[in-house]
Structure formats: structure tokens, C-alpha cells
Design a protein around this motif. Structure first.
Motif, PDB file in Angstrom:
ATOM      1  N   GLY A 198       9.678   9.880 -10.826  1.00 37.79           N
ATOM      2  CA  GLY A 198       9.816  10.878 -11.041  1.00 37.79           C
ATOM      3  C   GLY A 198      10.291  12.541 -10.289  1.00 37.79           C
ATOM      4  N   LEU A 199       9.954  11.603  -8.664  1.00 37.02           N
ATOM      5  CA  LEU A 199      10.152  12.604  -7.514  1.00 37.02           C
ATOM      6  C   LEU A 199      11.583  12.846  -6.997  1.00 37.02           C
ATOM      7  N   ASN A 200      11.769  14.494  -6.702  1.00 36.45           N
ATOM      8  CA  ASN A 200      12.679  14.169  -6.197  1.00 36.45           C
ATOM      9  C   ASN A 200      12.869  13.816  -4.967  1.00 36.45           C
ATOM     10  N   ALA A 201      13.687  12.569  -4.684  1.00 36.14           N
ATOM     11  CA  ALA A 201      13.396  12.203  -3.184  1.00 36.14           C
ATOM     12  C   ALA A 201      14.660  11.986  -2.158  1.00 36.14           C
ATOM     13  N   GLU A 202      14.499  11.917  -1.213  1.00 36.28           N
ATOM     14  CA  GLU A 202      15.615  11.885  -0.032  1.00 36.28           C
ATOM     15  C   GLU A 202      15.400  11.691   1.130  1.00 36.28           C
TER      16      GLU A 202
ATOM     17  N   VAL B  13      12.912   5.543  -1.099  1.00 39.17           N
ATOM     18  CA  VAL B  13      13.134   6.719  -1.753  1.00 39.17           C
ATOM     19  C   VAL B  13      13.415   5.911  -3.254  1.00 39.17           C
ATOM     20  N   ARG B  14      14.767   5.484  -3.104  1.00 37.04           N
ATOM     21  CA  ARG B  14      14.280   4.549  -4.638  1.00 37.04           C
ATOM     22  C   ARG B  14      13.047   4.468  -5.323  1.00 37.04           C
ATOM     23  N   LEU B  15      11.471   4.052  -5.322  1.00 37.46           N
ATOM     24  CA  LEU B  15      11.079   4.081  -5.693  1.00 37.46           C
ATOM     25  C   LEU B  15      10.597   5.708  -6.200  1.00 37.46           C
ATOM     26  N   ALA B  16      10.332   5.862  -5.305  1.00 38.78           N
ATOM     27  CA  ALA B  16      10.071   7.895  -5.294  1.00 38.78           C
ATOM     28  C   ALA B  16      10.771   8.262  -6.758  1.00 38.78           C
ATOM     29  N   GLU B  17      12.328   7.942  -6.382  1.00 35.73           N
ATOM     30  CA  GLU B  17      12.851   9.078  -7.661  1.00 35.73           C
ATOM     31  C   GLU B  17      12.482   8.029  -9.673  1.00 35.73           C
ATOM     32  N   LEU B  18      12.191   6.541  -9.111  1.00 37.48           N
ATOM     33  CA  LEU B  18      11.646   6.083 -10.288  1.00 37.48           C
ATOM     34  C   LEU B  18       9.934   6.599 -10.809  1.00 37.48           C
TER      35      LEU B  18
ATOM     36  N   TYR C 140       1.404   6.970  -7.032  1.00 36.03           N
ATOM     37  CA  TYR C 140      -0.066   7.960  -6.800  1.00 36.03           C
ATOM     38  C   TYR C 140       0.855   9.288  -7.341  1.00 36.03           C
ATOM     39  N   ALA C 141       1.760   9.631  -6.044  1.00 31.39           N
ATOM     40  CA  ALA C 141       2.203  10.512  -5.678  1.00 31.39           C
ATOM     41  C   ALA C 141       3.050  10.958  -6.759  1.00 31.39           C
ATOM     42  N   GLY C 142       3.504  10.296  -7.861  1.00 34.36           N
ATOM     43  CA  GLY C 142       5.177  10.393  -8.579  1.00 34.36           C
ATOM     44  C   GLY C 142       3.434  10.690  -9.847  1.00 34.36           C
ATOM     45  N   ARG C 143       2.549  10.193 -10.230  1.00 33.26           N
ATOM     46  CA  ARG C 143       2.087  10.213 -11.106  1.00 33.26           C
ATOM     47  C   ARG C 143       1.129  11.332 -10.975  1.00 33.26           C
ATOM     48  N   PHE C 144       0.385  11.336  -9.840  1.00 30.39           N
ATOM     49  CA  PHE C 144      -0.446  13.144  -9.895  1.00 30.39           C
ATOM     50  C   PHE C 144       0.010  14.407  -8.527  1.00 30.39           C
ATOM     51  N   LEU C 145       1.061  14.414  -8.246  1.00 30.20           N
ATOM     52  CA  LEU C 145       1.612  15.851  -7.846  1.00 30.20           C
ATOM     53  C   LEU C 145       2.529  16.190  -7.668  1.00 30.20           C
ATOM     54  N   SER C 146       3.420  17.271  -8.329  1.00 24.91           N
ATOM     55  CA  SER C 146       4.816  17.673  -8.310  1.00 24.91           C
ATOM     56  C   SER C 146       4.860  18.700  -6.823  1.00 24.91           C
ATOM     57  N   ALA C 147       6.594  18.393  -6.327  1.00 26.49           N
ATOM     58  CA  ALA C 147       6.790  18.979  -5.404  1.00 26.49           C
ATOM     59  C   ALA C 147       8.422  19.023  -5.779  1.00 26.49           C
ATOM     60  N   ASP C 148       8.903  19.947  -5.671  1.00 22.51           N
ATOM     61  CA  ASP C 148      10.392  20.634  -5.690  1.00 22.51           C
ATOM     62  C   ASP C 148      11.118  19.757  -4.842  1.00 22.51           C
TER      63      ASP C 148
ATOM     64  N   ASN D 131       1.018  -1.180   0.395  1.00 21.09           N
ATOM     65  CA  ASN D 131       0.230  -0.243   0.342  1.00 21.09           C
ATOM     66  C   ASN D 131       0.997   1.243   0.417  1.00 21.09           C
ATOM     67  N   ALA D 132       1.893   1.019   0.876  1.00 19.49           N
ATOM     68  CA  ALA D 132       2.891   2.461   1.155  1.00 19.49           C
ATOM     69  C   ALA D 132       3.561   2.695  -1.156  1.00 19.49           C
ATOM     70  N   LYS D 133       3.412   1.656  -1.145  1.00 21.11           N
ATOM     71  CA  LYS D 133       4.050   1.372  -2.935  1.00 21.11           C
ATOM     72  C   LYS D 133       3.710   2.381  -3.400  1.00 21.11           C
TER      73      LYS D 133
END
Length: 157
Positions: A88-92, A81-86, A22-30, A15-17
Motif C-alpha cells: 500500500g505504499l507509493n513506492a519508487e 518496490v513491488r512489495l512496497a506497492e503491494l 510492517y512499514a505498510g501496516r504501521f506507517l503512512s507516507a506520501d 528480514n527486509a521483506k
């Protein structure tokens, strides 16, 4: 319009994955901070002993050894973090030690970082199961004064 900072609660579950996807698909953030909250092993043992009614001797961990729960949280967090980068998010990466509850650690971190939105997956529990086992995501939603994107689990085949 993109937000400045997003917080993604990540525990390694499916569910977290899905929430990251969905965050990568629908949201954008610095910036997107992927947070994994963890509870020290000694505190977990004490809590479980208390629930079972068993009295245990006080155990003081060796300060030179890192807590297994912390090491596990770091591994889980790196995956997030790896999944978030995949996605399209600038993840830390970020981990937070829980002193009370997981949801409290998430809300405290969101407040500390002054995030614009929190993203979390849900278990999708309903009925009596939902009444007996409160959800971390539900508690975040109830106790946080920030926008929250809750991503439900996918349909089961």
C-alpha cells in the motif's frame, strides 16, 4: 499524520521483506523510496583479496559492460518496490553505489533526500555473534540523526 518521505533499506532478505510489510501496516507516507545499496564487483574483489592476504593484479572493467553487482541490485530493488506497492505504499526505486559501507550509503541517501524516517529489517543476532558481526541496521541507528524503524526477524518455528 502521514510523513512526506520514508526511506526503506531493501536487500532482498526475508528480514527486509518483513520490514516492508510492517512499514505498510504501521506507517503512512506520501512517498516511500526503496533503496538498495550495492558495491561494485571490482571493489568487492579487492576487499576480499585484501582480507585473504592475496595480492591481485589491478583489474579495469570493460566500460561497455554493466557491473553484475549493479544489475543484481536493480533486480533486487524492483522486487522491493513491488512489495512496497503491494503493502500500500507509493513506492519508487533507488539504488546507491557504496563507496565505504552499506550503512553509510543508507545514511547519505537519507540525508540527501531529507527523509522523515528510515525503515530497515534486522538479523536479530545476539551474544557473541552480534559482537563479531555488526549489523547494518544497528550502524544506521547509531549514525543517523533521523527516526528509524527497525523490524526484527519473526519467530522461528
Amino acid at each position: 499524520m502521514p510523513c512526506d518521505l520514508m526511506l526503506i533499506a531493501y536487500d532482498g532478505s526475508e528480514n527486509a521483506k518483513r520490514a516492508i510489510e510492517y512499514a505498510g501496516r504501521f506507517l503512512s507516507a506520501d512517498r516511500a523510496v526503496v533503496l538498495t545499496a550495492w558495491e561494485p564487483l571490482v571493489r568487492q574483489a579487492a576487499r576480499l583479496a585484501g582480507l585473504s592476504g592475496v595480492v591481485q593484479q589491478e583489474w579495469v572493467p570493460d566500460e561497455e559492460l554493466e557491473d553484475v553487482a549493479y544489475l543484481d541490485a536493480r533486480t533486487i530493488n524492483a522486487e522491493g518496490v513491488r512489495l512496497a506497492e503491494l503493502a500500500g505504499l507509493n513506492a519508487e526505486a533507488r539504488t546507491a553505489e557504496c563507496s565505504t559501507t552499506i550503512w553509510n550509503a543508507i545514511v547519505d541517501c537519507a540525508d540527501e533526500l531529507d527523509v522523515d524516517i528510515i525503515v530497515a529489517g534486522t538479523r536479530g543476532a545476539t551474544g557473541i555473534r552480534a559482537l563479531l558481526h555488526s549489523s547494518v541496521a544497528d550502524a544506521v541507528l547509531k549514525h543517523c540523526h533521523r527516526p528509524v524503524l527497525l523490524v526484527p526477524p519473526g519467530k522461528t518455528p
